[in-house]
Scaffold this active site. Structure first.
Site, PDB file in Angstrom:
ATOM      1  CD  GLU A   1      18.119  51.306  53.237  1.00  0.00           C
ATOM      2  OE1 GLU A   1      18.795  51.676  52.248  1.00  0.00           O
ATOM      3  OE2 GLU A   1      18.626  50.783  54.247  1.00  0.00           O
TER       4      GLU A   1
ATOM      5  CD1 TRP B   1      45.074  33.582  24.372  1.00  0.00           C
ATOM      6  CD2 TRP B   1      45.132  33.886  26.575  1.00  0.00           C
ATOM      7  NE1 TRP B   1      45.333  34.916  24.600  1.00  0.00           N
ATOM      8  CE2 TRP B   1      45.383  35.119  25.942  1.00  0.00           C
ATOM      9  CE3 TRP B   1      45.133  33.852  27.974  1.00  0.00           C
ATOM     10  CZ2 TRP B   1      45.624  36.304  26.656  1.00  0.00           C
ATOM     11  CZ3 TRP B   1      45.370  35.014  28.678  1.00  0.00           C
ATOM     12  CH2 TRP B   1      45.612  36.223  28.014  1.00  0.00           C
TER      13      TRP B   1
END
Ligand SMILES: NC(=O)c1ccc[n+]([C@@H]2O[C@H](COP(=O)([O-])OP(=O)(O)OC[C@H]3O[C@@H](n4cnc5c(N)ncnc54)[C@H](OP(=O)(O)O)[C@@H]3O)[C@@H](O)[C@H]2O)c1
Length: 366
Positions: free
Chosen positions: A46, A162
């Site tokens: 704000e 992996w």
């Protein structure tokens, strides 16, 4: 509000433990100011938007993705800044219960500012971790798992590097960067010695380093593991039967929690992480810990990378959950997002009905 949400998202990697917030100041259909919150301790959305709007903010509407703060934190209350700038109307997309004791909305209304609540699911989603910590006193828990097409996460030998593509592993880094903590179990610590740090493709991208968390009931984890290397803060949870020995480096802390069914009490672990200011926790563990978290009802979101390869039935399963005797007992999830990453399929899923406690607040009046 869509613009304010896009602004808020710019803080995705940096605002923790604060919420991600955006603000847009509008008068006569013209955008006069835009702001977002970048880091805890710095100006709120704000204030940044009001700065840009300057004197033109008088009589304008402020669209804010989260109820403005009414209390003094590290910066003064946004409610006072909005009143002082002469804002005529504030439209709020989500409610912040942590601010209610400060009566900010009442102060705005008493000053003649019109306050409207425009409940917005996107605004809740953006800060699901923050809302979880404030409303449930536990973080939002996301489990990330990489699996083969036949649902296996490691070979029987423990080898898992992996399963998925380099692009998927890079993608995981962005989810780590969004998180306040990356949590693993001692099984993965022993098998993989993970770093649990954030390594983004663009090294210029700012982020707050997530806390590395290890559940190591008997403190059997090696002290030369990567999590002891000082590259990021590390918190090790252990049980009541052991006490940490020696002097750990400054980056490593210990917390003792009680047991539940002979294992570290996962609800206590999560309550501690909320106390530590953790909004989103990303779990990167094996089948044992992921299964235990699921069984404890502590998983809010699943991030699953499915690689097009087959590891066979003696490889390790996705989750260590046993004992279902009928399909009616199966855990039901719903797919909230699906996409291809590299050659893998990425699914994001949430437990069916799992968010009911959090969703109730969406409709709360302010
Ligand atoms: N594919 C993937 O995405 C992925 C990701 C991570 C790991 N992995 C693979 O998974 C394998 C390791 O998996 P894992 O299942 O053996 O280990 P894990 O799930 O990472 O860790 C399990 C250990 O955590 C500790 N723990 C502490 N409190 C617990 C609680 N309340 N409930 C359950 N566990 C608790 C226990 O050890 P203590 O009693 O010693 O504390 C337990 O044995 C490795 O092969 C690794 O490569 C795969």
């Amino acid at each position: 509000m869509a613009l304010a949400l896009a602004l808020a998202d710019r803080g995705a990697y940096t605002t923790a433990p604060n919420p991600r917030v955006g603000c847009v100041i509008v008068k006569h259909d013209e955008v006069l100011g835009q702001g977002w919150h970048a880091r805890a301790g710095q100006a709120h959305a704000e204030v940044n938007a009001l700065r840009e709007a300057g004197d033109q903010a008088r009589g304008a509407t402020a669209y804010v993705t989260l109820e403005p703060c009414g209390g003094h934190g590290r910066t003064p209350p946004c409610v006072d800044a909005l009143i002082h700038a002469g804002i005529a109307r504030v439209v709020v997309a989500s409610v912040d219960r942590s601010q209610h004791e400060n009566h900010g909305v009442e102060r705005l209304r008493a000053a003649g500012v019109v306050v409207e609540h425009l409940p917005c699911p996107e605004a809740r989603e953006l800060n699901q971790g923050f809302f979880s910590r404030i409303e449930r006193q536990r973080p939002w828990v996301r489990i990330k798992l990489a699996m083969s097409l036949d649902g296996r996460t490691a070979l029987a030998t423990g080898e898992s590097k992996w399963i998925t593509s380099a692009q998927s592993r890079e993608d995981v880094q962005t989810w780590r960067a969004r998180s306040c903590a990356v949590l693993t179990g001692s099984g993965t610590l022993h098998a993989d010695n993970p770093r649990l740090t954030v390594r983004l493709a663009d090294p210029q991208t700012a982020f707050v380093a997530p806390l590395r968390v290890v559940l190591d009931q008997d403190l059997k984890g090696p002290t030369d593991a990567h999590v002891w290397d000082g590259e990021a803060p590390t918190l090790i949870f252990h049980g009541p039967a052991v006490t940490p020995q020696g002097v750990p480096p400054d980056s490593v802390r210990f917390r003792q929690v009680g047991l539940s069914d002979g294992r570290l009490d996962l609800h206590q672990v999560m309550a501690c992480l909320a106390e530590e200011g953790c909004n989103e926790v990303q779990v990167e563990a094996g089948a044992v810990l992921c299964g235990a978290l699921a069984a404890a009802g502590l998983v809010d979101e699943w991030l699953i990378y499915i690689a097009p390869l087959l590891l066979g039935s003696d490889a390790r399963p996705l989750l260590g959950i046993n004992g279902l005797t009928s399909l009616a007992e199966a855990r039901q999830l719903s797919i909230v997002e699906q996409c291809l990453v590299g050659g893998d399929l990425r699914l994001r899923l949430k437990p069916l009905g799992g968010e009911s406690a959090l969703s109730a607040v969406v409709a709360e009046a302010i």
